[in-house]
Write a protein that holds these residues in place. Structure first.
Motif, short mmCIF file in Angstrom:
data_model
loop_
_atom_site.label_atom_id
_atom_site.label_comp_id
_atom_site.label_asym_id
_atom_site.label_seq_id
_atom_site.Cartn_x
_atom_site.Cartn_y
_atom_site.Cartn_z
N HIS A 137 4.11 -7.61 5.40
CA HIS A 137 4.90 -8.75 5.89
C HIS A 137 5.36 -8.48 7.33
CE1 HIS A 137 8.54 -11.18 6.53
NE2 HIS A 137 7.94 -12.07 5.76
N LEU A 138 5.85 -7.28 7.59
CA LEU A 138 6.29 -6.93 8.96
C LEU A 138 5.15 -7.10 9.96
CD1 LEU A 138 8.45 -3.69 8.52
CD2 LEU A 138 9.22 -5.97 9.18
N ARG A 139 3.99 -6.60 9.62
CA ARG A 139 2.84 -6.70 10.53
C ARG A 139 2.36 -8.12 10.69
NH1 ARG A 139 -0.99 -1.46 9.96
NH2 ARG A 139 0.68 0.07 10.14
N THR A 140 2.47 -8.91 9.65
CA THR A 140 2.00 -10.30 9.69
C THR A 140 2.95 -11.19 10.48
OG1 THR A 140 0.94 -10.00 7.55
CG2 THR A 140 1.28 -12.24 8.25
N THR A 141 4.25 -10.95 10.35
CA THR A 141 5.23 -11.85 10.95
C THR A 141 5.88 -11.31 12.22
OG1 THR A 141 7.08 -10.94 9.68
CG2 THR A 141 5.84 -12.77 8.68
N LYS A 148 -5.94 -9.76 11.31
CA LYS A 148 -6.41 -8.86 10.23
C LYS A 148 -5.53 -7.62 10.07
CE LYS A 148 -10.18 -11.28 9.53
NZ LYS A 148 -10.06 -12.40 8.66
N GLU A 149 -4.23 -7.84 9.95
CA GLU A 149 -3.31 -6.73 9.74
C GLU A 149 -3.67 -6.02 8.44
OE1 GLU A 149 -2.40 -9.90 10.03
OE2 GLU A 149 -1.28 -10.08 11.88
N HIS A 150 -3.55 -4.69 8.44
CA HIS A 150 -3.89 -3.96 7.22
C HIS A 150 -2.94 -2.81 6.98
CE1 HIS A 150 -6.02 -1.72 10.36
NE2 HIS A 150 -5.86 -0.68 9.57
N ILE A 151 -2.88 -2.42 5.72
CA ILE A 151 -2.03 -1.34 5.25
C ILE A 151 -2.87 -0.39 4.42
CG2 ILE A 151 -0.08 -0.78 3.72
CD1 ILE A 151 0.84 -2.11 6.25
N HIS A 152 -2.72 0.90 4.64
CA HIS A 152 -3.40 1.90 3.82
C HIS A 152 -2.55 2.18 2.59
CE1 HIS A 152 -4.87 5.83 2.52
NE2 HIS A 152 -6.01 5.39 2.98
N LEU A 153 -3.18 2.17 1.41
CA LEU A 153 -2.46 2.48 0.18
C LEU A 153 -2.42 3.98 -0.03
CD1 LEU A 153 -3.98 -0.21 -2.21
CD2 LEU A 153 -1.91 -0.34 -0.83
N VAL A 175 -0.09 -2.21 -4.65
CA VAL A 175 -0.11 -3.43 -3.84
C VAL A 175 1.32 -3.87 -3.56
CG1 VAL A 175 -0.80 -5.85 -3.77
CG2 VAL A 175 -2.35 -4.16 -4.74
N TRP A 176 2.15 -3.90 -4.60
CA TRP A 176 3.52 -4.36 -4.49
C TRP A 176 4.29 -3.53 -3.45
CZ3 TRP A 176 4.80 -8.89 -6.05
CH2 TRP A 176 6.13 -9.23 -6.27
N ALA A 177 4.08 -2.21 -3.47
CA ALA A 177 4.78 -1.32 -2.53
C ALA A 177 4.37 -1.58 -1.08
CB ALA A 177 4.52 0.14 -2.89
N PRO A 183 11.32 -7.36 4.28
CA PRO A 183 12.01 -7.98 3.16
C PRO A 183 11.66 -7.26 1.86
CG PRO A 183 10.01 -9.17 3.60
CD PRO A 183 10.11 -8.08 4.64
N PRO A 184 12.34 -7.58 0.77
CA PRO A 184 11.91 -7.05 -0.52
C PRO A 184 10.49 -7.54 -0.84
CG PRO A 184 14.06 -8.11 -0.69
CD PRO A 184 13.53 -8.40 0.67
N ALA A 185 9.81 -6.84 -1.71
CA ALA A 185 8.42 -7.19 -2.06
C ALA A 185 8.31 -8.62 -2.56
CB ALA A 185 7.88 -6.21 -3.10
N GLU A 186 9.30 -9.08 -3.32
CA GLU A 186 9.25 -10.45 -3.85
C GLU A 186 9.21 -11.47 -2.72
OE1 GLU A 186 11.68 -8.28 -4.66
OE2 GLU A 186 11.41 -7.87 -6.79
#
Length: 95
Positions: A47-51, A89-94, A39-41, A57-60
């Motif tokens: 964030h890029l897709r959302t904003t 509904k932006e999404h990322i595949h793990l 999740v952290w990775a 940015p860094p994960a933090e």
């Protein structure tokens, strides 16, 4: 989801309403687990897709942004994706 340990790694799990006081139910979905490092990775890309920001940015910082904007994340164990609870509904595949 709640925090837990899975194979000596911090993780999150969803037990779909299961507790020690509920009787077994074969129709209940299986427990879903996702390791925290996965999740952290994914947070900078999410964030890029959302904003629409030009750089990740860094994960933090990504986690802080999601928290401050009350953006929830939804994990799909079958697709291995995390989806931001936003209108797009932006999404990322793990991996």
């Amino acid at each position: 989801m709640e925090s837990c340990w899975a194979h000596q790694h911090p993780a999150y799990r969803c037990r779909h309403g299961h507790s020690s006081t509920t009787p077994p139910d074969t129709t209940r979905p299986r427990n879903a687990y996702v390791r925290e490092d996965r999740v952290w990775a994914a947070l900078p890309a999410l964030h890029l897709r959302t904003t629409g920001a030009p750089t990740a940015p860094p994960a933090e910082a990504a986690a802080t942004y999601l928290r401050e904007h009350q953006i929830g994340l939804l994990f799909d164990p079958a697709a291995r994706t995390i989806t931001a609870q936003t209108p797009r509904k932006e999404h990322i595949h793990l991996d």
